[in-house]
Design a protein around this motif. Sequence first.
Motif, PDB file in Angstrom:
ATOM      1  N   GLU A   3      -7.984  -2.922  10.901  1.00  0.00           N
ATOM      2  CA  GLU A   3      -8.312  -3.880  11.959  1.00  0.00           C
ATOM      3  C   GLU A   3      -7.663  -5.220  11.646  1.00  0.00           C
ATOM      4  OE1 GLU A   3      -8.670  -4.729  14.878  1.00  0.00           O
ATOM      5  OE2 GLU A   3     -10.348  -3.387  15.251  1.00  0.00           O
ATOM      6  N   LYS A  41      -7.662  -9.465  -3.204  1.00  0.00           N
ATOM      7  CA  LYS A  41      -7.131 -10.831  -3.155  1.00  0.00           C
ATOM      8  C   LYS A  41      -8.233 -11.836  -3.510  1.00  0.00           C
ATOM      9  CE  LYS A  41      -4.249  -9.465   0.721  1.00  0.00           C
ATOM     10  NZ  LYS A  41      -3.733  -9.864   2.023  1.00  0.00           N
ATOM     11  N   GLY A  87       0.801  -1.217   0.000  1.00  0.00           N
ATOM     12  CA  GLY A  87       0.000   0.000   0.000  1.00  0.00           C
ATOM     13  C   GLY A  87       0.835   1.268   0.000  1.00  0.00           C
ATOM     14  N   THR A  88       0.244   2.306   0.558  1.00  0.00           N
ATOM     15  CA  THR A  88       0.848   3.633   0.514  1.00  0.00           C
ATOM     16  C   THR A  88       1.703   3.867   1.757  1.00  0.00           C
ATOM     17  OG1 THR A  88      -1.009   4.452  -0.782  1.00  0.00           O
ATOM     18  CG2 THR A  88       0.311   6.106   0.364  1.00  0.00           C
ATOM     19  N   GLU A 119      -9.583  -8.661   2.897  1.00  0.00           N
ATOM     20  CA  GLU A 119      -8.773  -9.276   1.835  1.00  0.00           C
ATOM     21  C   GLU A 119      -8.998  -8.597   0.472  1.00  0.00           C
ATOM     22  OE1 GLU A 119      -6.433 -10.817   3.574  1.00  0.00           O
ATOM     23  OE2 GLU A 119      -6.590 -12.700   2.454  1.00  0.00           O
ATOM     24  N   VAL A 137     -10.384  -3.801   6.641  1.00  0.00           N
ATOM     25  CA  VAL A 137     -10.722  -2.389   6.857  1.00  0.00           C
ATOM     26  C   VAL A 137     -12.133  -2.372   7.451  1.00  0.00           C
ATOM     27  CG1 VAL A 137     -10.981  -0.106   5.835  1.00  0.00           C
ATOM     28  CG2 VAL A 137      -9.345  -1.716   4.846  1.00  0.00           C
ATOM     29  N   ASP A 153       1.974   3.323   8.315  1.00  0.00           N
ATOM     30  CA  ASP A 153       3.228   2.694   7.898  1.00  0.00           C
ATOM     31  C   ASP A 153       4.370   3.696   8.066  1.00  0.00           C
ATOM     32  OD1 ASP A 153       2.923   0.061   7.215  1.00  0.00           O
ATOM     33  OD2 ASP A 153       2.312   0.448   5.161  1.00  0.00           O
TER      34      ASP A 153
HETATM   35  N1  SAM Z   1      -0.060   1.554   4.156  1.00  0.00           N
HETATM   36  C1  SAM Z   1      -1.038   0.526   3.948  1.00  0.00           C
HETATM   37  C2  SAM Z   1      -2.114   1.032   2.994  1.00  0.00           C
HETATM   38  O1  SAM Z   1      -1.894   2.016   2.316  1.00  0.00           O
HETATM   39  O2  SAM Z   1      -3.166   0.426   2.903  1.00  0.00           O
HETATM   40  C3  SAM Z   1      -1.606   0.018   5.237  1.00  0.00           C
HETATM   41  C4  SAM Z   1      -0.578  -0.574   6.150  1.00  0.00           C
HETATM   42  S1  SAM Z   1      -1.206  -1.106   7.694  1.00  0.00           S
HETATM   43  C5  SAM Z   1       0.277  -1.568   8.514  1.00  0.00           C
HETATM   44  C6  SAM Z   1      -1.842  -2.689   7.324  1.00  0.00           C
HETATM   45  C7  SAM Z   1      -3.359  -2.741   7.503  1.00  0.00           C
HETATM   46  O3  SAM Z   1      -4.004  -2.252   6.334  1.00  0.00           O
HETATM   47  C8  SAM Z   1      -3.901  -4.149   7.694  1.00  0.00           C
HETATM   48  O4  SAM Z   1      -3.801  -4.567   9.039  1.00  0.00           O
HETATM   49  C9  SAM Z   1      -5.332  -3.983   7.260  1.00  0.00           C
HETATM   50  O5  SAM Z   1      -6.088  -3.388   8.285  1.00  0.00           O
HETATM   51  C10 SAM Z   1      -5.177  -2.992   6.098  1.00  0.00           C
HETATM   52  N2  SAM Z   1      -5.011  -3.725   4.834  1.00  0.00           N
HETATM   53  C11 SAM Z   1      -3.883  -3.880   4.119  1.00  0.00           C
HETATM   54  N3  SAM Z   1      -4.112  -4.601   3.021  1.00  0.00           N
HETATM   55  C12 SAM Z   1      -5.438  -4.917   3.033  1.00  0.00           C
HETATM   56  C13 SAM Z   1      -6.290  -5.654   2.173  1.00  0.00           C
HETATM   57  N4  SAM Z   1      -5.822  -6.215   1.086  1.00  0.00           N
HETATM   58  N5  SAM Z   1      -7.599  -5.761   2.500  1.00  0.00           N
HETATM   59  C14 SAM Z   1      -8.087  -5.170   3.621  1.00  0.00           C
HETATM   60  N6  SAM Z   1      -7.321  -4.470   4.468  1.00  0.00           N
HETATM   61  C15 SAM Z   1      -6.014  -4.342   4.179  1.00  0.00           C
END
Ligand code: SAM
Length: 302
Positions: free
Chosen positions: A190, A219, A114-115, A216, A246, A120
Amino acid sequence: MPALDCCFKDDAVKVPSQKSGSGDLQTGDALSPGLYIVATPIGNLGDMTIRAIEVLRRSHLIACEDTRVTGRLLKAYEIDTRMQRYDDHASPETRARLLDAAGAGPVALVSDAGTPLVSDPGYRLVQEAREAGIEVVVVPGACAAIAGLTVSGLPNDRFLFAGFLPVKDKARRDVLGELGEVAATLVFYETGPRLERSLRAIAELWPEREVAVARELTKLHEECRTGSAQELADHYAAHPPKGEIVLLVGPPGEEAFDADPDALLREALVDASPSKAAARVARATGLDRQTLYTRAVELKSQ
Ligand code: SAM
């Protein structure tokens, strides 16, 4: 084309395989010095942007949370740029070295998915880069919070991203209590093991609000389930959720804003001064703060 065996939901996405030559979409062939904040996929490797691939190829160094995770991404895209581990707990010397490198040539920052900076690492690096006059360039892409918001069907004209809820019950309740008056969709990150408790806390506070669990995303087992917090808590108690989540809570309904201002003020005055109570009710209802303050003082003295 690199092998993308893990996460494609279909094989319709074509990935450019050339090492260079298509030109950076923003700056031409060579990248100028600076810190490039590069978003990477949140599950589906096909969500890597063409620009992200080019910037990572042309960077002199990639700062990343975990070299094994980013290494897999780089391998899939045949990128052989050197990596260096970085998070916001890194020593000031590590940060200074990265900033020196970014002042002299292109340095990319990525997170595991992600971002970067959104729950992060990266905030301190960006802050110090800007203070040092180093150019900071964004290469946007996937972000779970935005992806969740867009599939949830909840109002998205105003939203508030609040990261992860605290783990402890009281702290979680306090944070939710603070956010309760915000007239916007709330977006949280979450984890599976904590989801049910968070939903039960939300059910207690806001039984009437619409909630969504987006799991997910991008995915194979992507799902977005909506309902009241109570319904979702019961569902996930029976089907413990796996994977990344989320959690979204819709804004307070019109009923909340139709509530009697006196009743709202009395409730707020339980733990707040007239001034704070007026501010709180003004935020929640859009009513005039000064008028509410005058009334709060009257109610307090009764
Ligand atoms: N920087 C990341 C972003 O831009 O989405 C998020 C990083 S944070 C450490 C990780 C969290 O993002 C996970 O615990 C979950 O809550 C959410 N997350 C990341 N990937 C996800 C996905 N594919 N589906 C749903 N939630 C996701």
